[in-house]
Design a protein around this motif. Structure first.
Motif, PDB file in Angstrom:
ATOM      1  N   GLU A   1       3.009 -12.260-103.680  1.00  0.00           N
ATOM      2  CA  GLU A   1       2.522 -13.139-104.751  1.00  0.00           C
ATOM      3  C   GLU A   1       1.655 -12.376-105.749  1.00  0.00           C
ATOM      4  O   GLU A   1       1.672 -12.677-106.939  1.00  0.00           O
ATOM      5  CB  GLU A   1       1.720 -14.309-104.178  1.00  0.00           C
ATOM      6  N   CYS A   2       0.916 -11.382-105.260  1.00  0.00           N
ATOM      7  CA  CYS A   2       0.011 -10.644-106.127  1.00  0.00           C
ATOM      8  C   CYS A   2       0.676  -9.479-106.845  1.00  0.00           C
ATOM      9  O   CYS A   2       0.139  -8.970-107.827  1.00  0.00           O
ATOM     10  CB  CYS A   2      -1.186 -10.122-105.320  1.00  0.00           C
ATOM     11  N   ALA A   3       1.848  -9.041-106.370  1.00  0.00           N
ATOM     12  CA  ALA A   3       2.452  -7.812-106.887  1.00  0.00           C
ATOM     13  C   ALA A   3       3.668  -8.027-107.776  1.00  0.00           C
ATOM     14  O   ALA A   3       3.868  -7.286-108.746  1.00  0.00           O
ATOM     15  CB  ALA A   3       2.832  -6.883-105.732  1.00  0.00           C
ATOM     16  N   PHE A   4       4.501  -9.007-107.475  1.00  0.00           N
ATOM     17  CA  PHE A   4       5.794  -9.115-108.145  1.00  0.00           C
ATOM     18  C   PHE A   4       6.020 -10.491-108.774  1.00  0.00           C
ATOM     19  O   PHE A   4       5.379 -11.475-108.392  1.00  0.00           O
ATOM     20  CB  PHE A   4       6.925  -8.813-107.154  1.00  0.00           C
ATOM     21  N   ILE A   5       6.960 -10.542-109.695  1.00  0.00           N
ATOM     22  CA  ILE A   5       7.251 -11.770-110.434  1.00  0.00           C
ATOM     23  C   ILE A   5       7.624 -12.931-109.518  1.00  0.00           C
ATOM     24  O   ILE A   5       7.281 -14.083-109.786  1.00  0.00           O
ATOM     25  CB  ILE A   5       8.385 -11.520-111.459  1.00  0.00           C
ATOM     26  N   VAL A   6       8.309 -12.653-108.417  1.00  0.00           N
ATOM     27  CA  VAL A   6       8.688 -13.730-107.506  1.00  0.00           C
ATOM     28  C   VAL A   6       7.451 -14.469-107.005  1.00  0.00           C
ATOM     29  O   VAL A   6       7.520 -15.639-106.625  1.00  0.00           O
ATOM     30  CB  VAL A   6       9.505 -13.172-106.309  1.00  0.00           C
TER      31      VAL A   6
ATOM     32  N   VAL B   1      -0.650  -2.925-107.427  1.00  0.00           N
ATOM     33  CA  VAL B   1       0.760  -2.640-107.743  1.00  0.00           C
ATOM     34  C   VAL B   1       1.139  -3.299-109.059  1.00  0.00           C
ATOM     35  O   VAL B   1       1.785  -2.694-109.919  1.00  0.00           O
ATOM     36  CB  VAL B   1       1.686  -3.128-106.610  1.00  0.00           C
ATOM     37  N   GLY B   2       0.744  -4.572-109.239  1.00  0.00           N
ATOM     38  CA  GLY B   2       1.025  -5.270-110.483  1.00  0.00           C
ATOM     39  C   GLY B   2       0.407  -4.559-111.680  1.00  0.00           C
ATOM     40  O   GLY B   2       1.031  -4.447-112.744  1.00  0.00           O
ATOM     41  N   TYR B   3      -0.822  -4.063-111.509  1.00  0.00           N
ATOM     42  CA  TYR B   3      -1.507  -3.319-112.571  1.00  0.00           C
ATOM     43  C   TYR B   3      -0.725  -2.054-112.939  1.00  0.00           C
ATOM     44  O   TYR B   3      -0.531  -1.753-114.127  1.00  0.00           O
ATOM     45  CB  TYR B   3      -2.907  -2.954-112.097  1.00  0.00           C
ATOM     46  N   LEU B   4      -0.260  -1.321-111.930  1.00  0.00           N
ATOM     47  CA  LEU B   4       0.484  -0.086-112.182  1.00  0.00           C
ATOM     48  C   LEU B   4       1.833  -0.374-112.839  1.00  0.00           C
ATOM     49  O   LEU B   4       2.285   0.372-113.709  1.00  0.00           O
ATOM     50  CB  LEU B   4       0.686   0.682-110.872  1.00  0.00           C
ATOM     51  N   VAL B   5       2.473  -1.475-112.432  1.00  0.00           N
ATOM     52  CA  VAL B   5       3.736  -1.872-113.071  1.00  0.00           C
ATOM     53  C   VAL B   5       3.505  -2.108-114.555  1.00  0.00           C
ATOM     54  O   VAL B   5       4.258  -1.635-115.413  1.00  0.00           O
ATOM     55  CB  VAL B   5       4.317  -3.136-112.401  1.00  0.00           C
ATOM     56  N   GLY B   6       2.442  -2.854-114.880  1.00  0.00           N
ATOM     57  CA  GLY B   6       2.124  -3.114-116.286  1.00  0.00           C
ATOM     58  C   GLY B   6       1.755  -1.847-117.037  1.00  0.00           C
ATOM     59  O   GLY B   6       2.149  -1.659-118.192  1.00  0.00           O
ATOM     60  N   ARG B   7       1.015  -0.962-116.400  1.00  0.00           N
ATOM     61  CA  ARG B   7       0.555   0.261-117.055  1.00  0.00           C
ATOM     62  C   ARG B   7       1.720   1.194-117.400  1.00  0.00           C
ATOM     63  O   ARG B   7       1.741   1.822-118.460  1.00  0.00           O
ATOM     64  CB  ARG B   7      -0.443   0.994-116.155  1.00  0.00           C
ATOM     65  N   PHE B   8       2.709   1.265-116.514  1.00  0.00           N
ATOM     66  CA  PHE B   8       3.796   2.218-116.725  1.00  0.00           C
ATOM     67  C   PHE B   8       5.036   1.620-117.392  1.00  0.00           C
ATOM     68  O   PHE B   8       5.896   2.344-117.861  1.00  0.00           O
ATOM     69  CB  PHE B   8       4.185   2.866-115.392  1.00  0.00           C
ATOM     70  N   THR B   9       5.134   0.290-117.418  1.00  0.00           N
ATOM     71  CA  THR B   9       6.308  -0.324-118.044  1.00  0.00           C
ATOM     72  C   THR B   9       5.955  -1.161-119.261  1.00  0.00           C
ATOM     73  O   THR B   9       6.842  -1.575-120.002  1.00  0.00           O
ATOM     74  CB  THR B   9       7.057  -1.234-117.047  1.00  0.00           C
TER      75      THR B   9
ATOM     76  N   ALA C   1      -1.689 -11.652-114.631  1.00  0.00           N
ATOM     77  CA  ALA C   1      -2.891 -10.985-115.140  1.00  0.00           C
ATOM     78  C   ALA C   1      -2.943  -9.487-114.825  1.00  0.00           C
ATOM     79  O   ALA C   1      -3.278  -8.689-115.706  1.00  0.00           O
ATOM     80  CB  ALA C   1      -4.142 -11.685-114.615  1.00  0.00           C
ATOM     81  N   PRO C   2      -2.628  -9.057-113.586  1.00  0.00           N
ATOM     82  CA  PRO C   2      -2.676  -7.612-113.312  1.00  0.00           C
ATOM     83  C   PRO C   2      -1.709  -6.810-114.173  1.00  0.00           C
ATOM     84  O   PRO C   2      -2.037  -5.705-114.627  1.00  0.00           O
ATOM     85  CB  PRO C   2      -2.294  -7.520-111.828  1.00  0.00           C
ATOM     86  N   MET C   3      -0.517  -7.335-114.410  1.00  0.00           N
ATOM     87  CA  MET C   3       0.469  -6.641-115.233  1.00  0.00           C
ATOM     88  C   MET C   3      -0.016  -6.518-116.676  1.00  0.00           C
ATOM     89  O   MET C   3       0.118  -5.463-117.308  1.00  0.00           O
ATOM     90  CB  MET C   3       1.806  -7.375-115.188  1.00  0.00           C
ATOM     91  N   ILE C   4      -0.588  -7.591-117.186  1.00  0.00           N
ATOM     92  CA  ILE C   4      -1.089  -7.573-118.553  1.00  0.00           C
ATOM     93  C   ILE C   4      -2.278  -6.626-118.665  1.00  0.00           C
ATOM     94  O   ILE C   4      -2.417  -5.889-119.647  1.00  0.00           O
ATOM     95  CB  ILE C   4      -1.474  -8.993-119.002  1.00  0.00           C
ATOM     96  N   ALA C   5      -3.153  -6.623-117.638  1.00  0.00           N
ATOM     97  CA  ALA C   5      -4.306  -5.716-117.640  1.00  0.00           C
ATOM     98  C   ALA C   5      -3.846  -4.264-117.648  1.00  0.00           C
ATOM     99  O   ALA C   5      -4.418  -3.420-118.348  1.00  0.00           O
ATOM    100  CB  ALA C   5      -5.182  -5.982-116.412  1.00  0.00           C
ATOM    101  N   GLY C   6      -2.795  -3.967-116.890  1.00  0.00           N
ATOM    102  CA  GLY C   6      -2.259  -2.611-116.867  1.00  0.00           C
ATOM    103  C   GLY C   6      -1.661  -2.224-118.203  1.00  0.00           C
ATOM    104  O   GLY C   6      -1.874  -1.110-118.704  1.00  0.00           O
ATOM    105  N   ALA C   7      -0.918  -3.134-118.803  1.00  0.00           N
ATOM    106  CA  ALA C   7      -0.289  -2.855-120.095  1.00  0.00           C
ATOM    107  C   ALA C   7      -1.337  -2.661-121.184  1.00  0.00           C
ATOM    108  O   ALA C   7      -1.144  -1.872-122.114  1.00  0.00           O
ATOM    109  CB  ALA C   7       0.652  -3.998-120.477  1.00  0.00           C
TER     110      ALA C   7
END
Length: 219
Positions: free
Chosen positions: A30-35, A78-86, A132-138
């Protein structure tokens, strides 16, 4: 004369190991991926506390809380890193209900306005918790600042819900049948919620992709 009592015993039948595996894997997903947008993380943590209370496993509830905090922090990282690199290139869906441009923009505005505290508070908002973590990474939010907010949020969120379920169920010891109903209802709500969430995920994935780039620019 011995009276035979038939009761629903999800922990006794599934085993503590199963409870741990389900809770930890769901929290991480729930915290890492879109699913994770479609998984009932809050109700799972409450249900785990209620089930463990039915068996008097207080130490197990605290240990599970600690382990789930680690998984929640790891998942958000993991979500943060996904956002940061993608750059959070999320495939939004036309006519969707969750993976929509409106929800992505709302999560982005929430992060922009509250910064550090948005990551802490996002733990309590199901779909924001995942985005939020993905957006924070991006947005290139400072990694140390994000990690601290991530940790604070997880420490409040996970034990708060698990132990709330545990101690709330413990108050029902004087009325055993009500406690049994609470256990059945908690597990049932989680099972139904998960099934419905996965159904919604499949339905969402079947909708056409919004061709407009969903990437938020780096700051």
């Amino acid at each position: 004369m011995h009276e035979t009592v038939l009761a629903f015993d999800p922990l006794g039948s599934a085993g503590p190991v199963t409870v741990w595996v389900v809770v930890l894997s769901f929290v991480f997903l729930e915290c890492a991926f879109i699913v994770g947008l479609f998984l009932p993380g809050d109700s799972l943590l409450l249900a785990a506390g209620v089930v463990l209370a039915a068996h008097g496993h207080e130490l197990s509830a605290w240990l599970l809380s600690g382990a789930a905090v680690v998984m929640a922090v790891a998942g958000n990282q993991v979500g943060y890193l996904v956002g940061r690199f993608t750059g959070t290139r999320i495939k939004l869906r036309k006519g969707g209900r969750i993976l929509t441009r409106e929800n992505l923009d709302r999560a982005g505005r929430f992060l922009d306005r509250w910064g550090f505290w948005s990551i802490v508070v996002a733990r309590w908002v199901p779909w924001v918790r995942t985005l939020a973590p993905m957006i924070a990474g991006a947005a290139r939010m400072d990694n140390r600042k994000f990690l601290l907010a991530n940790l604070v949020g997880a420490i409040v969120w996970v034990p708060g819900l698990v132990m709330l379920g545990y101690y709330a169920a413990g108050l029902l010891d004087r009325v055993p049948w009500v406690k049994d109903v609470a256990v059945v209802a908690s597990v049932g709500f989680f099972v139904v919620g998960t099934a419905y969430g996965l159904f919604r995920y499949v339905q969402e994935m079947r909708k056409p992709v919004d061709e407009v780039d969903a990437t938020r620019p780096s700051e």
